[in-house]
Write a protein that holds these residues in place. Structure first.
Motif, PDB file in Angstrom:
ATOM      1  N   THR A  36       0.864  -1.190   0.000  1.00  0.00           N
ATOM      2  CA  THR A  36       0.000   0.000   0.000  1.00  0.00           C
ATOM      3  C   THR A  36       0.895   1.232   0.000  1.00  0.00           C
ATOM      4  O   THR A  36       2.092   1.138  -0.197  1.00  0.00           O
ATOM      5  CB  THR A  36      -0.912  -0.008   1.237  1.00  0.00           C
ATOM      6  N   GLY A  37       0.331   2.387   0.233  1.00  0.00           N
ATOM      7  CA  GLY A  37       1.089   3.640   0.172  1.00  0.00           C
ATOM      8  C   GLY A  37       0.833   4.316  -1.163  1.00  0.00           C
ATOM      9  O   GLY A  37       0.193   3.738  -2.051  1.00  0.00           O
ATOM     10  N   SER A  38       1.343   5.533  -1.312  1.00  0.00           N
ATOM     11  CA  SER A  38       1.093   6.295  -2.541  1.00  0.00           C
ATOM     12  C   SER A  38       1.973   5.812  -3.689  1.00  0.00           C
ATOM     13  O   SER A  38       1.553   5.825  -4.847  1.00  0.00           O
ATOM     14  CB  SER A  38       1.394   7.775  -2.339  1.00  0.00           C
ATOM     15  N   SER A  39       3.211   5.396  -3.366  1.00  0.00           N
ATOM     16  CA  SER A  39       4.167   5.100  -4.442  1.00  0.00           C
ATOM     17  C   SER A  39       3.718   3.982  -5.377  1.00  0.00           C
ATOM     18  O   SER A  39       3.894   4.120  -6.590  1.00  0.00           O
ATOM     19  CB  SER A  39       5.534   4.760  -3.859  1.00  0.00           C
ATOM     20  N   PRO A  40       3.150   2.878  -4.865  1.00  0.00           N
ATOM     21  CA  PRO A  40       2.792   1.802  -5.799  1.00  0.00           C
ATOM     22  C   PRO A  40       1.589   2.132  -6.699  1.00  0.00           C
ATOM     23  O   PRO A  40       1.316   1.388  -7.631  1.00  0.00           O
ATOM     24  CB  PRO A  40       2.438   0.613  -4.885  1.00  0.00           C
ATOM     25  N   TYR A  80      -5.971  -1.299   5.161  1.00  0.00           N
ATOM     26  CA  TYR A  80      -5.273  -1.705   3.942  1.00  0.00           C
ATOM     27  C   TYR A  80      -6.148  -2.647   3.113  1.00  0.00           C
ATOM     28  O   TYR A  80      -5.998  -2.713   1.894  1.00  0.00           O
ATOM     29  CB  TYR A  80      -3.906  -2.299   4.282  1.00  0.00           C
ATOM     30  N   GLY A 130       6.952  -0.601  -1.384  1.00  0.00           N
ATOM     31  CA  GLY A 130       7.343   0.796  -1.245  1.00  0.00           C
ATOM     32  C   GLY A 130       8.455   0.831  -0.213  1.00  0.00           C
ATOM     33  O   GLY A 130       8.904  -0.208   0.275  1.00  0.00           O
ATOM     34  N   ILE A 131       8.901   2.013   0.133  1.00  0.00           N
ATOM     35  CA  ILE A 131       9.932   2.138   1.175  1.00  0.00           C
ATOM     36  C   ILE A 131       9.568   3.346   2.031  1.00  0.00           C
ATOM     37  O   ILE A 131       9.121   4.371   1.504  1.00  0.00           O
ATOM     38  CB  ILE A 131      11.342   2.259   0.538  1.00  0.00           C
ATOM     39  N   GLY A 138       7.162  -2.714   4.321  1.00  0.00           N
ATOM     40  CA  GLY A 138       5.948  -3.077   5.031  1.00  0.00           C
ATOM     41  C   GLY A 138       5.905  -2.202   6.264  1.00  0.00           C
ATOM     42  O   GLY A 138       6.105  -0.982   6.186  1.00  0.00           O
ATOM     43  N   PHE A 139       5.687  -2.806   7.421  1.00  0.00           N
ATOM     44  CA  PHE A 139       5.804  -2.051   8.673  1.00  0.00           C
ATOM     45  C   PHE A 139       6.974  -2.578   9.502  1.00  0.00           C
ATOM     46  O   PHE A 139       6.946  -2.570  10.728  1.00  0.00           O
ATOM     47  CB  PHE A 139       4.503  -2.103   9.466  1.00  0.00           C
ATOM     48  N   LYS A 200      12.168  10.484  -0.161  1.00  0.00           N
ATOM     49  CA  LYS A 200      12.651   9.103  -0.088  1.00  0.00           C
ATOM     50  C   LYS A 200      14.131   8.975  -0.436  1.00  0.00           C
ATOM     51  O   LYS A 200      14.706   7.888  -0.322  1.00  0.00           O
ATOM     52  CB  LYS A 200      11.836   8.203  -1.032  1.00  0.00           C
TER      53      LYS A 200
HETATM   54  C1  GLP Z   1       3.329   2.582   4.713  1.00  0.00           C
HETATM   55  C2  GLP Z   1       3.340   1.122   4.289  1.00  0.00           C
HETATM   56  C3  GLP Z   1       4.616   0.780   3.574  1.00  0.00           C
HETATM   57  C4  GLP Z   1       4.923   1.811   2.512  1.00  0.00           C
HETATM   58  C5  GLP Z   1       5.100   3.154   3.161  1.00  0.00           C
HETATM   59  C6  GLP Z   1       5.473   4.265   2.189  1.00  0.00           C
HETATM   60  O1  GLP Z   1       3.977   2.797   5.939  1.00  0.00           O
HETATM   61  N1  GLP Z   1       3.151   0.225   5.386  1.00  0.00           N
HETATM   62  O2  GLP Z   1       4.502  -0.507   3.001  1.00  0.00           O
HETATM   63  O3  GLP Z   1       6.073   1.464   1.805  1.00  0.00           O
HETATM   64  O4  GLP Z   1       3.872   3.476   3.772  1.00  0.00           O
HETATM   65  O5  GLP Z   1       4.329   4.801   1.622  1.00  0.00           O
HETATM   66  P1  GLP Z   1       4.272   5.902   0.521  1.00  0.00           P
HETATM   67  O6  GLP Z   1       4.511   5.199  -0.760  1.00  0.00           O
HETATM   68  O7  GLP Z   1       2.900   6.479   0.608  1.00  0.00           O
HETATM   69  O8  GLP Z   1       5.330   6.893   0.824  1.00  0.00           O
END
Ligand code: GLP
Length: 240
Positions: A36-40, A80, A130-131, A138-139, A200
């Motif tokens: 999840t997150g915005s990047s994917p 999620y 994502g990171i 992940g978490f 990032k």
């Molecule tokens: C959350 C998720 C991660 C994700 C991170 C970055 O914490 N658990 O898996 O990589 O957000 O999210 P974003 O891509 O929104 O910056």
């Protein structure tokens, strides 16, 4: 390790989505790991677009999400489960029954059941990741053991503040989660890691070019045999 840098998130998404479709064309019931997150989102948008353009039937694809907030109502708009349903399962045309998300009860039994379900599916063919700004996957926050498996974890203040944008305020963000462990993630046969934006850049440089240390959870993927980083210029800006 293959590191690709793109001018815009649309071409980044297309490139990564082609990898996903390649895994699925090799095996129509491929197991794809979802983040999840915005990047994917650019990957999911491109995946949905290519599936439509090519009239692909993706109903056999199986998926496992990386993580879930502990104690959240699964129907909450920021759980999620809901996010994955709205951003991937619906748009791409996946079969909801074949898409697994960790249980929000986040008990030890639920965690080991999740590990068993991944193993019973034959493991993950391709994991999208994502990171976090702190290098989390992940978490798995800094300090997570490299051999960790799916378990309940506490979120750091930094992650809570990063995710506050989805919940209106930091105090509304669940403080705990259930996440696949770093060991679980490393078992996936292929990893695609996406990072977008300047925020990032530090984490990306540390993960790719820094020492392998539990203080930077993503640094462990330096030891994975098949990793593709897909970055925009800003996220790649601190790479040597
Ligand atoms: C959350 C998720 C991660 C994700 C991170 C970055 O914490 N658990 O898996 O990589 O957000 O999210 P974003 O891509 O929104 O910056």
């Amino acid at each position: 390790m293959d590191v690709r840098v793109f001018d815009d998130s649309a071409s980044l998404g297309r490139f990564a989505a082609e990898h996903v479709l390649e895994a699925i064309s090799a095996r129509p019931d491929a197991v794809i790991g979802l983040a999840t997150g915005s990047s994917p989102l650019s990957i999911y948008n491109a995946w949905a677009e290519l599936a439509r353009e090519r009239e692909l039937n993706l109903s056999g694809v199986r998926c496992f999400a990386l993580d879930e907030y502990a104690g959240i109502d699964p129907e909450h708009q920021e759980s999620y489960r809901t996010v994955i349903t709205n951003t991937v399962v619906g748009p791409v045309g996946l079969t909801p029954e074949l898409v697994h998300v960790p249980a929000t009860v986040a008990s030890a039994a639920a965690a080991s059941a999740y590990e068993e379900a991944i193993a019973a599916a034959g493991g993950v063919d391709l994991q999208i990741l994502g990171i976090g700004r702190n290098g989390h996957l992940g978490f798995n926050e800094p300090g997570s053991p490299f051999d960790s498996r799916t378990r309940r974890v506490s979120l750091t203040p930094e992650t809570i503040s990063d995710n506050a944008r989805f919940f209106g305020a930091p105090e509304n963000v669940p403080g705990e989660a259930i996440t696949q462990g770093l060991g679980t993630i490393m078992d996936a046969r292929k990893l695609i890691i996406v990072a977008i934006g300047e925020a990032k850049a530090k984490a990306v440089a540390a993960a790719i070019a820094g020492p392998v240390t539990e203080q930077v959870p993503a640094s462990i993927v330096q030891r994975h045999p098949d990793v593709v980083y897909v970055l925009d210029r800003a996220a790649a800006s601190l790479l040597p």
